[in-house]
Scaffold this active site. Structure first.
Site, mmCIF file in Angstrom:
data_model
loop_
_atom_site.group_PDB
_atom_site.id
_atom_site.type_symbol
_atom_site.label_atom_id
_atom_site.label_comp_id
_atom_site.label_asym_id
_atom_site.label_seq_id
_atom_site.Cartn_x
_atom_site.Cartn_y
_atom_site.Cartn_z
ATOM 1 N N LYS A 195 0.836 -1.199 0.000
ATOM 2 C CA LYS A 195 0.000 0.000 0.000
ATOM 3 C C LYS A 195 0.871 1.250 0.000
ATOM 4 C CE LYS A 195 -1.812 2.826 2.991
ATOM 5 N NZ LYS A 195 -1.915 4.102 2.295
ATOM 6 N N SER A 248 5.242 6.931 10.453
ATOM 7 C CA SER A 248 5.368 7.637 11.728
ATOM 8 C C SER A 248 5.462 6.663 12.902
ATOM 9 C CB SER A 248 4.168 8.563 11.920
ATOM 10 O OG SER A 248 2.992 7.791 11.997
ATOM 11 N N GLY A 252 3.267 3.284 13.769
ATOM 12 C CA GLY A 252 4.084 2.086 14.004
ATOM 13 C C GLY A 252 3.755 1.431 15.341
ATOM 14 N N GLU A 269 10.118 0.747 10.447
ATOM 15 C CA GLU A 269 11.132 1.784 10.221
ATOM 16 C C GLU A 269 10.417 3.105 10.444
ATOM 17 O OE1 GLU A 269 12.797 4.657 8.979
ATOM 18 O OE2 GLU A 269 12.951 3.909 6.913
ATOM 19 N N CYS A 303 13.453 10.454 7.044
ATOM 20 C CA CYS A 303 13.414 9.948 8.426
ATOM 21 C C CYS A 303 14.777 10.061 9.103
ATOM 22 C CB CYS A 303 12.910 8.511 8.445
ATOM 23 S SG CYS A 303 13.704 7.472 7.237
ATOM 24 N N GLU A 400 10.074 15.223 15.687
ATOM 25 C CA GLU A 400 10.402 15.119 14.262
ATOM 26 C C GLU A 400 9.562 16.136 13.497
ATOM 27 O OE1 GLU A 400 9.148 11.540 12.123
ATOM 28 O OE2 GLU A 400 11.138 11.472 11.239
HETATM 29 P P1 NDP Z 1 1.871 7.716 8.594
HETATM 30 O O1 NDP Z 1 2.628 6.879 9.535
HETATM 31 O O2 NDP Z 1 0.441 7.980 8.872
HETATM 32 O O3 NDP Z 1 1.930 7.056 7.134
HETATM 33 C C1 NDP Z 1 2.773 6.023 6.711
HETATM 34 C C2 NDP Z 1 1.972 4.968 5.951
HETATM 35 O O4 NDP Z 1 1.086 4.276 6.840
HETATM 36 C C3 NDP Z 1 1.070 5.539 4.868
HETATM 37 O O5 NDP Z 1 0.969 4.620 3.794
HETATM 38 C C4 NDP Z 1 -0.238 5.664 5.609
HETATM 39 O O6 NDP Z 1 -1.334 5.768 4.776
HETATM 40 C C5 NDP Z 1 -0.248 4.388 6.396
HETATM 41 N N1 NDP Z 1 -1.148 4.389 7.558
HETATM 42 C C6 NDP Z 1 -1.728 5.442 8.194
HETATM 43 N N2 NDP Z 1 -2.487 5.023 9.236
HETATM 44 C C7 NDP Z 1 -2.370 3.671 9.257
HETATM 45 C C8 NDP Z 1 -2.895 2.648 10.106
HETATM 46 N N3 NDP Z 1 -3.671 2.938 11.142
HETATM 47 N N4 NDP Z 1 -2.568 1.361 9.855
HETATM 48 C C9 NDP Z 1 -1.755 1.050 8.830
HETATM 49 N N5 NDP Z 1 -1.234 1.969 7.980
HETATM 50 C C10 NDP Z 1 -1.533 3.257 8.195
HETATM 51 O O7 NDP Z 1 2.629 9.059 8.369
HETATM 52 P P2 NDP Z 1 2.008 10.446 7.833
HETATM 53 O O8 NDP Z 1 1.999 10.399 6.384
HETATM 54 O O9 NDP Z 1 0.702 10.733 8.505
HETATM 55 O O10 NDP Z 1 3.083 11.470 8.361
HETATM 56 C C11 NDP Z 1 3.014 11.928 9.720
HETATM 57 C C12 NDP Z 1 4.398 12.104 10.278
HETATM 58 O O11 NDP Z 1 5.071 10.866 10.304
HETATM 59 C C13 NDP Z 1 5.297 13.001 9.466
HETATM 60 O O12 NDP Z 1 5.099 14.323 9.763
HETATM 61 C C14 NDP Z 1 6.646 12.507 9.851
HETATM 62 O O13 NDP Z 1 7.040 13.113 11.048
HETATM 63 C C15 NDP Z 1 6.439 11.030 10.081
HETATM 64 N N6 NDP Z 1 6.826 10.207 8.919
HETATM 65 C C16 NDP Z 1 7.950 9.464 9.009
HETATM 66 C C17 NDP Z 1 8.363 8.718 7.930
HETATM 67 C C18 NDP Z 1 9.590 7.901 7.981
HETATM 68 O O14 NDP Z 1 10.124 7.567 6.937
HETATM 69 N N7 NDP Z 1 10.048 7.516 9.137
HETATM 70 C C19 NDP Z 1 7.634 8.721 6.675
HETATM 71 C C20 NDP Z 1 6.424 9.483 6.703
HETATM 72 C C21 NDP Z 1 6.071 10.201 7.789
HETATM 73 P P3 NDP Z 1 -1.815 7.233 4.324
HETATM 74 O O15 NDP Z 1 -0.689 7.866 3.609
HETATM 75 O O16 NDP Z 1 -2.903 6.912 3.413
HETATM 76 O O17 NDP Z 1 -2.203 7.955 5.573
#
Ligand code: NDP
Length: 491
Positions: A195, A248, A252, A269, A303, A400
């Site tokens: 996804k 996030s 996680g 991660e 990240c 972050e």
């Molecule tokens: P999320 O953790 O929400 O998104 C990461 C992935 O998980 C996306 O594909 C998201 O879908 C999906 N997701 C969201 N909710 C769920 C759930 N309950 N169960 C399973 N999968 C889910 O990050 P955000 O995009 O909301 O970003 C928020 C913050 O997270 C950022 O500001 C940043 O600080 C951090 N972040 C860290 C990353 C890293 O690489 N470590 C990457 C991205 C964000 P969808 O996109 O459709 O919400």
């Protein structure tokens, strides 16, 4: 002594070195009006869709499916069938051929993918062209090499695939994160349901075309799009054997709670708040380049971004002066312009989060610096930002931000640098700048971070494992370590 006759002719030096715009043409990419889900080698029509946009100007790009739990169930069933029908028992040398093919096709179509990545995600084309695409192809090449050598990678442990892997990826490196997840899973004989993030689904959907070109058996890779609800449905799906998640820390943790006791395998991660540490014997100009790369690369949507800069007190002033001067040369603007250094913020929600944290930094008493730059009126933009006078307790030094925002702090001794760098719930990466090899090793042994870069930052190689400590998650991606989460062992 005779006077040397020096020519006094004035050289005609241009006063203005502004770059002319150099936009990459987007004609190379064909974006469909509407996308469904790629399941069992077919496109399934979605019942509900949402619009994915270009963050540079909010232009609508395509309607994309919002997959329900039922759609996810179909994708998982297709992956299970493909697993049982031959993929898991295919000789490794045969699986390797598919991975090599995918890598080659990604190389051949690199420009098309790079343009689409920049359009849908907002990152500068020079980054998607020179970093994301070459690294994505390199991951498939690298894991193709392991596919028939698993017995040698883990001698006497009789490795076998785990089964169906559910993979959830974020929006900061959409195709590269796909490669990090799909390549090792397939090399080990697993099948996949992936996804992509809600805001950046388009390169994953274009990747389905690559799978067809490579004639990968139907159902080995399935792609479902949608928001967090789709990700949650994938995590809940009973017939998934392993979840690999990048995103996030909050989500996680929720996934970990949900999977506790189910026996499903999990790798996470998550976020980071990396320390980039500069000692007074470092080559300062190089360090400044590393600092800039560490935090402004991909608008800081990284990240492992070096978002906390620790400077040894004796060089604090010259270093900050050099850094601020360097910031004035960064070009912020159209992601499709080949001269752009800092592109668009990925989404309105992320821009809001950055603004909120930056405001908190000002309120708490830090000093803000932003170089003069004209931001486009439409789209999501944030100027490269440096905070000085930052205390460790400030939110900008703890949380972050995931944007182009750097917090500068100081230290006096190596011990103090280590203590301050480790004063975070995260532990993904760190950087050390010094001319002394012994000091680099001393620091690397003490920093609680999965990766420590020395006199460089943000270096990636498919052969090198990447992953976190503490709230940055667990499990490693890349290298031989990256195979393990996708294997069971008979010991
Ligand atoms: P999320 O953790 O929400 O998104 C990461 C992935 O998980 C996306 O594909 C998201 O879908 C999906 N997701 C969201 N909710 C769920 C759930 N309950 N169960 C399973 N999968 C889910 O990050 P955000 O995009 O909301 O970003 C928020 C913050 O997270 C950022 O500001 C940043 O600080 C951090 N972040 C860290 C990353 C890293 O690489 N470590 C990457 C991205 C964000 P969808 O996109 O459709 O919400």
């Amino acid at each position: 002594m005779a006077e040397i006759d020096k020519p006094t002719r004035e050289v005609d030096v241009p006063g203005d070195w502004t770059y002319a715009s150099a936009p990459e043409s987007r004609d190379i990419v064909h974006i469909r009006d509407r996308y469904g889900y790629y399941v069992g080698g077919e496109w399934l029509e979605p019942a509900e869709t949402y619009e994915t946009i270009a963050p540079r100007d909010e232009e609508p790009l395509a309607a994309v499916g919002q997959a329900t739990a039922e759609d996810v169930g179909r994708a998982v069933a297709a992956a299970r069938t493909a697993y049982a029908d031959g993929w898991s028992s295919l000789p490794g040398s045969e699986r390797a051929k598919y991975l090599f093919r995918i890598a080659r096709i990604l190389q051949e179509r690199a420009r098309e993918f790079a343009v689409l990545e920049s359009l849908n995600g907002g990152k500068p084309i020079k980054e998607s062209r020179d970093v994301d695409l070459p690294l994505a192809a390199a991951h498939f090449f690298y894991y193709a090499g392991w596919a028939d050598k698993l017995e040698y990678a883990f001698p006497n442990r009789r490795p076998r695939p785990v089964g169906v892997a559910g993979q959830i990826i974020p929006w900061n490196f959409p195709l590269l994160m796909l490669a990090w997840k799909v390549a090792p899973a397939l090399a080990c004989g697993n099948t996949v349901v992936l996804k992509p993030a809600e805001t950046t689904p388009l390169t994953a959907l274009l990747f389905c075309d690559v799978l067809r070109q490579a004639e990968l058996p139907d159902g080995v890779v399935n792609i479902v799009t949608g928001d967090g609800r789709t990700g949650a449905a994938l995590v809940e799906s009973e017939d998934v054997d392993k979840i690999a998640f990048t995103g996030s820390t909050e989500v996680g943790k929720a996934i970990q709670r949900q999977l506790a006791g189910t026996g499903k395998r999990l790798t996470l991660e998550l976020g980071g708040k990396a320390a980039n540490i500069v000692f007074d014997d470092a080559a300062l100009d190089q360090a400044v380049e590393g600092i800039v790369n560490g935090i402004y690369f991909n608008q800081g949507h990284v990240c492992c971004a070096g978002s906390r800069l620790f400077v040894q007190e004796s060089i604090y002033e010259p270093l900050v002066a050099k850094l601020e001067r360097r910031l004035t040369t960064l070009r912020v603007g159209d992601p499709l312009d080949k001269n752009t250094d800092v592109g668009a913020i990925n989404s309105a929600a992320q821009l809001e989060k950055i603004r909120e944290l930056v405001a908190s930094g000002e309120e708490e008493g830090a000093t803000i610096y932003q170089p003069p730059c004209v931001l486009p009126e439409k789209g999501y933009w944030f100027a490269p930002t440096v905070f000085t006078n930052v205390a460790q307790s400030y939110r900008i030094a703890q949380e972050e931000i995931f944007g182009p925002v750097l917090s500068v702090l100081t230290f006096r001794t190596p011990e103090e640098a280590v203590e301050k760098a480790n004063n975070t719930p995260y532990g993904l990466s760190a950087g050390v700048w010094t001319e002394k090899g012994s000091r680099i090793l001393w620091m690397a042994q003490r920093l609680r971070a999965g990766v420590v870069w020395a006199n460089t930052f943000n270096r990636f190689d498919p052969g090198s494992p990447f992953g976190g400590y503490k709230e940055s998650g667990f499990g490693r991606e890349g290298g031989r370590h990256g195979l393990e989460p996708y294997l069971e062992f008979e010991e």
